[in-house]
Design an enzyme around this catalytic site. Structure first.
Site, mmCIF file in Angstrom:
data_model
loop_
_atom_site.group_PDB
_atom_site.id
_atom_site.type_symbol
_atom_site.label_atom_id
_atom_site.label_comp_id
_atom_site.label_asym_id
_atom_site.label_seq_id
_atom_site.Cartn_x
_atom_site.Cartn_y
_atom_site.Cartn_z
ATOM 1 N N TYR A 96 0.844 -1.205 0.000
ATOM 2 C CA TYR A 96 0.000 0.000 0.000
ATOM 3 C C TYR A 96 0.874 1.248 0.000
ATOM 4 O O TYR A 96 1.737 1.426 0.863
ATOM 5 C CB TYR A 96 -0.894 -0.004 1.236
ATOM 6 C CG TYR A 96 -2.179 0.753 1.060
ATOM 7 C CD1 TYR A 96 -3.392 0.078 0.948
ATOM 8 C CD2 TYR A 96 -2.202 2.137 0.989
ATOM 9 C CE1 TYR A 96 -4.588 0.766 0.789
ATOM 10 C CE2 TYR A 96 -3.385 2.830 0.820
ATOM 11 C CZ TYR A 96 -4.581 2.137 0.720
ATOM 12 O OH TYR A 96 -5.761 2.818 0.547
ATOM 13 N N TYR A 132 -0.894 4.519 -10.563
ATOM 14 C CA TYR A 132 -1.825 3.614 -11.286
ATOM 15 C C TYR A 132 -3.272 4.054 -11.040
ATOM 16 O O TYR A 132 -3.959 4.540 -11.939
ATOM 17 C CB TYR A 132 -1.556 2.195 -10.805
ATOM 18 C CG TYR A 132 -2.606 1.145 -11.036
ATOM 19 C CD1 TYR A 132 -3.256 1.009 -12.253
ATOM 20 C CD2 TYR A 132 -2.931 0.255 -10.026
ATOM 21 C CE1 TYR A 132 -4.210 0.024 -12.443
ATOM 22 C CE2 TYR A 132 -3.865 -0.740 -10.204
ATOM 23 C CZ TYR A 132 -4.516 -0.856 -11.407
ATOM 24 O OH TYR A 132 -5.460 -1.831 -11.592
#
Length: 381
Positions: free
Chosen positions: A279, A327
């Site tokens: 993350y 992304y």
């Protein structure tokens, strides 16, 4: 090691979609089921968050099914790695047969995320923190970054390297929001607009629409489905605090414990991981998590990421889809980490495919480094 596998994985449309949350959820779920060779009629378990106040109830009705198992644990971005553990346990105990884990958000199109964030005035920590007017969650991560740089006598260049590497991976991923945006340099990260010192806007994750889904079933059944099963080798989690005032140690997050639990279950260690999805809400999140997961010792993450180690072609392929930094980041990113891990293990990643990827790690973080969940996946052998 679990006797459950992931058999389907997909993302919804990403970026600026103009679509509703329900539309994006349905897209991701139907694509993941098609990937597995299944349909909605096969689903009897649901885990999701962020759909509504009663997320699984709302989603079940939308899909037109009556599940016999649900989970809507609200733990922020780590919830989806937690759902993998819960779903595996439910399937192994015959509580359900096929679970879909999903999430979607249209926060970019809906402009639903303000700089003031979602600081909750009714919580106990509000009396200590609200008077200072922090940006939630940015100011809190900035405070952690300040502490890290001070304690380890490190410079901001290590933070910048995380963002630079993420961009290079995104340039290999046609689905990435920053695909085609061109190279990002360390100087560009350091010189970008300062949002909360020491974090510039380039140290912060994207805000995009998007969603994803994964499908789980028993390993025995998975071996007869459309795609090669990806085994769940191990999982672990840790919840340490909610408020900054109560955090036991800003530089020792729960990833230290969640990782050890996952490694023990999988009977593996950091040296066995071929590709990692971590993350990256902010660049500091990655440095701390690398240390928590045992890829380097505390205080050594800056040296670990240097010299292109986490960039494409480097010795440690990290966040190979481009991560939350380049992304997509639809509010909670944990499920996209699992999707990319599955694709890498299947060999589906095209130009960004990691060679000899047999074991992958996905690590979710929620709150202000408050909740951590680690999942280790492997090819079926």
């Amino acid at each position: 090691m679990s006797a459950v596998a992931i058999v389907g994985a997909a993302e919804s449309d990403l970026g600026v979609t103009g679509k509703s949350i329900a539309h994006l959820q349905a897209q991701a779920i139907t694509r993941a089921l098609a990937d597995a060779g299944l349909t909605v009629r096969d689903v009897d378990g649901i885990a999701t968050a962020g759909f509504s106040r009663f997320s699984t109830v709302q989603l079940a009705e939308y899909l037109g099914i009556e599940p016999c198992w649900t989970d809507s644990t609200a733990a922020g971005g780590s919830a989806f790695e937690m759902y993998v553990a819960r779903a595996a346990q439910a399937i192994e105990h015959n509580q359900c047969r096929t679970v879909v884990i999903s999430h979607a958000s249209n926060q970019r199109s809906a402009r639903s995320r303000s700089l003031a964030g979602v600081f909750e005035e009714h919580t106990s920590q509000a009396q200590f923190e609200a008077p200072y007017g922090p940006l939630y969650p940015l100011s809190y991560y900035a405070m952690i970054a300040q502490r890290y740089l001070h304690e380890h006598r490190s410079g901001r260049a290590a933070l910048a390297e995380v963002a630079v590497a993420a961009r290079q991976w995104a340039l290999l991923n046609p689905a990435a929001y920053r695909y085609g945006a061109g190279e990002l340099t360390a100087d560009a990260v350091l010189d970008a607009a300062m949002v909360s010192s020491p974090l510039t806007v380039a140290d912060c994750c994207l805000v995009t629409d998007g969603g994803a889904a994964v499908v789980l079933t028993s390993l025995d059944r998975a071996r007869n489905l459309r795609r090669p099963p990806i085994r769940i080798l191990g999982y672990g989690e840790s919840t340490t605090h909610a408020s900054m005032a109560a955090a036991p140690d800003l530089l020792r997050p729960g990833s230290f414990d969640s990782a050890q639990r996952a490694y023990a279950m999988a009977r593996l260690g950091p040296g066995d991981i071929d590709v990692a999805q971590i993350y990256d809400s902010f660049t500091i999140t990655v440095l701390l998590t690398l240390e928590g997961l045992g890829f380097c010792r505390p205080g050594e993450a800056a040296e670990f990421v240097a010299d292109g180690r986490i960039r494409p072609g480097g010795a440690f392929p990290l966040n190979t889809g481009g991560g939350g930094l380049s992304y997509c980041h639809p509010g909670m990113f944990g499920l996209l980490l699992l999707v990319e891990a599955v694709r890498q293990l299947r060999g589906d990643c095209g130009d960004r495919q990691v060679r000899r990827a047999d074991v992958a790690l996905a690590h979710g973080t929620g709150g202000i480094m408050s909740t951590h969940a680690t999942v280790i996946l492997g090819r079926d052998r």
